[in-house]
Design an enzyme around this catalytic site. Structure first.
Site, mmCIF file in Angstrom:
data_model
loop_
_atom_site.group_PDB
_atom_site.id
_atom_site.type_symbol
_atom_site.label_atom_id
_atom_site.label_comp_id
_atom_site.label_asym_id
_atom_site.label_seq_id
_atom_site.Cartn_x
_atom_site.Cartn_y
_atom_site.Cartn_z
ATOM 1 N N SER A 222 0.847 -1.191 0.000
ATOM 2 C CA SER A 222 0.000 0.000 0.000
ATOM 3 C C SER A 222 0.884 1.243 0.000
ATOM 4 O O SER A 222 1.660 1.442 -0.933
ATOM 5 C CB SER A 222 -0.945 -0.042 1.204
ATOM 6 N N GLU A 345 -9.323 -5.728 -3.874
ATOM 7 C CA GLU A 345 -8.771 -4.706 -2.985
ATOM 8 C C GLU A 345 -9.865 -3.904 -2.271
ATOM 9 O O GLU A 345 -9.753 -3.583 -1.098
ATOM 10 C CB GLU A 345 -7.907 -3.724 -3.799
ATOM 11 N N HIS A 444 -7.550 -5.656 0.223
ATOM 12 C CA HIS A 444 -6.308 -4.924 0.440
ATOM 13 C C HIS A 444 -5.699 -5.361 1.776
ATOM 14 O O HIS A 444 -6.401 -5.487 2.774
ATOM 15 C CB HIS A 444 -6.641 -3.430 0.473
#
Length: 534
Positions: A222, A345, A444
Site C-alpha cells: 500500500s 482490494e 487490500h
C-alpha cells in the site's frame, strides 16, 4: 496498522477482536519468555546495540538511524544519529511518527528508528537484506505492528529483515521552499529522504548484522509500495538497493509543486500563521499541526484516481520527475521488480453488508458511474465478459479494485518491461479470507501475513487453516528467492515468467497457484480506456 486491531483489518466490527487480542498477547508473552540477551550485541556507526535472541533469530528494535526531527530539524532533511558510549539496549520498538490514527503505537518526533531481524550476527555469509516500508499511505502507519514481526521471515528463509519508521503526513511532505526560502527547498520530500537515510544506514552497518549491503531489496505494501515506487525514481537512492517489491502500491504520479504550494497556503491559514512567520511551524505543538493538516486534506480535491493525502512533491531535486509517468525511471532500469495486487482490494474500504451484497443492476450502474465519472455500460459489459458468474456486487468490487489500483499495477509493470533493463514479475493475490463474515474475498492487505509467515496472528479463522500456512510458505519463500536472485521462482510454485507486453504472464496466488496470460483481458482494456493509459 495492518492487524485486526484497527481499520487495516479483516475483522473490524466482529467479535473476533477479543480473540485476536488474546492471541497477540499470548504471542508477545512467548516472545518475552523465549528471548535472551546474552551475546546479542552488534556494532553500528553510532555505537553498540544489544538485542534479543528468539527462535534462532537476533532481534534489535528501535535502533536510531537519524537524529531527532523536532524543533529546528522539523521539515529539514534528516541528520545523523547522536553517537553513544557503552552498549545501548534495543529491546523495544522506538517511537512511531506523529499521526492521527487510532491504535498507533507510542509516537514522537524522535521517530527515525529501525528494527533488524537476523539469523546470525556478523558471520559474513552475505544474506539478502529485505527492507520493509510500512503502509498507511504517506500519512499513517508504523513498523512496530505485530503483523510485521520479522522473526519467521528471517528464520525460515535465511534473510535479514529491516523495518523502518520515518516522518509522515504534514511532517514528511509540507513544501515550505516557496514561503520560507531555499533552506527549506527539500521539505516537500523529507519523509522520503528519511527512507534514503535508513538505506544509507543499511549500507554502512548491515554487514555487522549478517547481511549483504550489496544485496538489498526494498519492499512494501500500500503506502509502503508507493514509497518503493518513489524510491525507484530518486537519484539519491541509486546503488542503495538491488531489488524492489511493490504490493498493492503502484503509483505513477505524485504531488506537483503547484498543488504543494496551495496546500501550504491552506495550512498556514488554518494555523493563523503569516507567510513571513513560516519558521514558527517548527515550534507549533505537534497536535495542533496534525489537526490543521487533517482539515486541509478534507478541502483538497486530488487531481486523479489513486492520489492520496500528504504525498511527496516532485521538487526537481530529491524527486526530479513523476516516478512512473510518462515512462519508467531510467535510474532504476536495471532493478528487478516484483509487483502485484489483491483481487478484490476494494472490500477493505467498502465493507460488504447485507444491503450491499443485494446490489441490483440499477445499483451497479449507479455506483460504477459515480466511481468512474464516465458512461458505465461499456465497463460493466467488459467486466461481465471477464467474470460471467459474478453478482452485481462482486462486479462493482472488481471494477473499483481495478480503478485504479490494479490498472496502475499492470501499467507500471508494463512500463518496466518496456525499459528492458531488468525483469518485472506480476502477481494477483486471489486467496479469499474467511474473516469479516466470509464476504471480504481478497481485500487490500490480504497478503501481508503470508509474506511474513505470520498466519498465527492473522485472524481467528485463518490461524486454524492448514492451507493458509501452506500458501504462506509459498509466498514467503518466493519473496525471499526474489531478494536472493532477482527471480521469484521456487520449487513450490509453477514456472513464473517475467511480464511482457506480448504475454502479460501473471502469477495467481491461491490454494492452487497458477500462471495466466493477461487474466481478465476485456476488463483490463476497458479500464485502460477509462484511465487514459497507453
Amino acid at each position: 496498522m495492518h492487524t485486526v486491531l484497527n481499520r487495516r483489518s479483516f475483522l473490524r466490527g466482529t467479535s473476533a477482536l477479543a480473540l485476536f487480542a488474546a492471541a497477540q498477547a499470548d504471542f508477545l508473552a512467548q516472545v518475552i519468555t523465549a528471548a535472551g540477551t546474552d551475546n546479542v550485541i552488534a556494532a553500528t556507526s553510532a555505537g553498540k546495540v544489544r538485542g534479543l535472541a528468539l527462535d534462532d533469530v537476533k532481534v534489535f528494535k528501535g535502533i536510531p538511524y537519524g537524529g531527532t526531527t523536532a524543533g529546528k530539524n522539523r521539515f529539514m532533511p534528516p541528520t545523523k544519529p547522536v553517537k553513544w558510549t557503552g552498549v545501548r539496549d534495543t529491546l523495544a520498538y522506538g517511537p512511531t511518527a506523529p499521526q492521527i490514527a487510532n491504535g498507533a503505537p507510542q509516537q514522537g518526533e524522535d521517530c527515525l528508528v529501525l528494527n533488524v531481524f537476523t539469523p546470525e550476527l556478523g558471520d559474513r555469509s552475505k544474506r539478502p537484506v529485505m527492507v520493509w516500508l510500512h503502509g498507511g499511505g504517506f500519512s499513517t502507519g508504523s513498523a512496530s505492528e505485530a503483523i510485521y514481526n520479522g522473526v519467521n521471515l528471517a528464520h525460515k528463509n535465511d534473510v535479514v529483515l529491516v523495518s523502518i519508521n520515518h516522518r509522515l503526513n504534514v511532517l514528511g511532505s509540507t513544501y515550505l521552499g516557496e514561503v520560507a526560502g531555499p533552506e527549506f527547498a527539500l521539505s516537500g520530500c523529507v519523509g522520503m529522504l528519511d527512507t534514503l537515510a535508513a538505506l544509507h544506514w543499511v549500507r554502512e552497518n548491515i554487514e555487522n548484522f549478517g547481511g549483504d549491503p550489496n544485496l538489498v531489496t526494498i519492499f512494501g505494501q500500500s503506502g509502503g509500495g508507493r514509497k518503493v515506487a518513489t524510491l525507484m525514481s530518486m537519484p539519491g537512492a541509486k546503488g542503495l538497493f538491488q531489488r524492489a517489491i511493490i504490493e498493492s502500491g503502484a503509483v505513477l504520479r505524485l504531488t506537483t509543486q503547484e498543488d504543494a504550494i496551495r496546500q501550504t497556503e491552506l495550512l498556514l491559514r488554518k494555523l493563523g500563521v503569516q507567510p513571513r512567520q513560516t519558521r514558527d511551524l517548527q515550534n507549533i505543538p505537534i497536535e495542533k499541526l496534525l489537526a490543521a493538516d487533517a482539515e486541509v486534506q478534507t478541502e483538497i480535491k486530488l487531481r486523479e484516481p489513486g492520489m492520496v493525502a500528504d504525498s511527496p512533491m516532485v521538487d526537481g531535486k530529491a524527486l526530479p520527475n513523476h516516478p512512473w509517468d510518462p515512462a519508467g525511471p531510467a535510474v532504476s532500469a536495471n532493478i528487478p521488480l516484483l509487483i502485484g495486487w489483491a483481487r478484490t482490494e476494494e472490500t477493505f474500504y467498502d465493507r460488504p453488508t447485507a444491503e450491499k451484497l443485494a446490489l441490483d443492476e440499477a445499483g451497479l450502474r449507479e455506483r460504477t458511474a459515480k466511481r468512474l465519472g464516465v458512461d458505465p455500460e461499456p465497463v460493466i459489459e467488459a467486466f461481465k465478459k471477464a467474470y460471467p458468474d459474478a453478482s452485481p456486487w462482486d462486479l462493482y468490487i472488481l471494477i473499483a479494485s481495478d480503478h485504479p489500483r490494479a490498472a496502475y499495477t499492470r501499467e507500471l509493470a508494463k512500463r518496466k518491461a518496456v525499459q528492458a533493463g531488468a525483469p518485472a514479475f506480476v502477481y494477483r493475490f486471489d486467496w479469499e479470507t474467511p474473516e469479516g463474515g466470509g464476504h471480504m474475498r481478497s481485500p487490500h492487505t490480504a497478503e501481508i501475513p503470508f509474506v511474513f509467515e505470520n498466519i498465527r496472528i492473522a485472524g481467528q479463522f485463518i490461524s486454524t487453516m492448514a492451507e493458509a500456512y501452506t500458501l504462506a510458505e509459498k509466498v514467503s519463500s518466493s519473496w525471499a528467492a526474489f531478494a536472493r536472485t532477482g527471480e521469484p521462482n521456487t520449487p513450490k510454485l509453477p514456472k513464473w515468467p517475467a511480464y511482457s507486453v506480448a504475454h502479460r504472464d501473471t502469477m495467481l496466488f491461491n490454494d492452487e497457484c497458477k500462471v495466466e496470460q493477461d487474466p481478465a483481458q476485456s476488463a483490463r482494456l476497458a479500464m485502460e480506456r477509462v484511465l487514459k493509459l497507453s
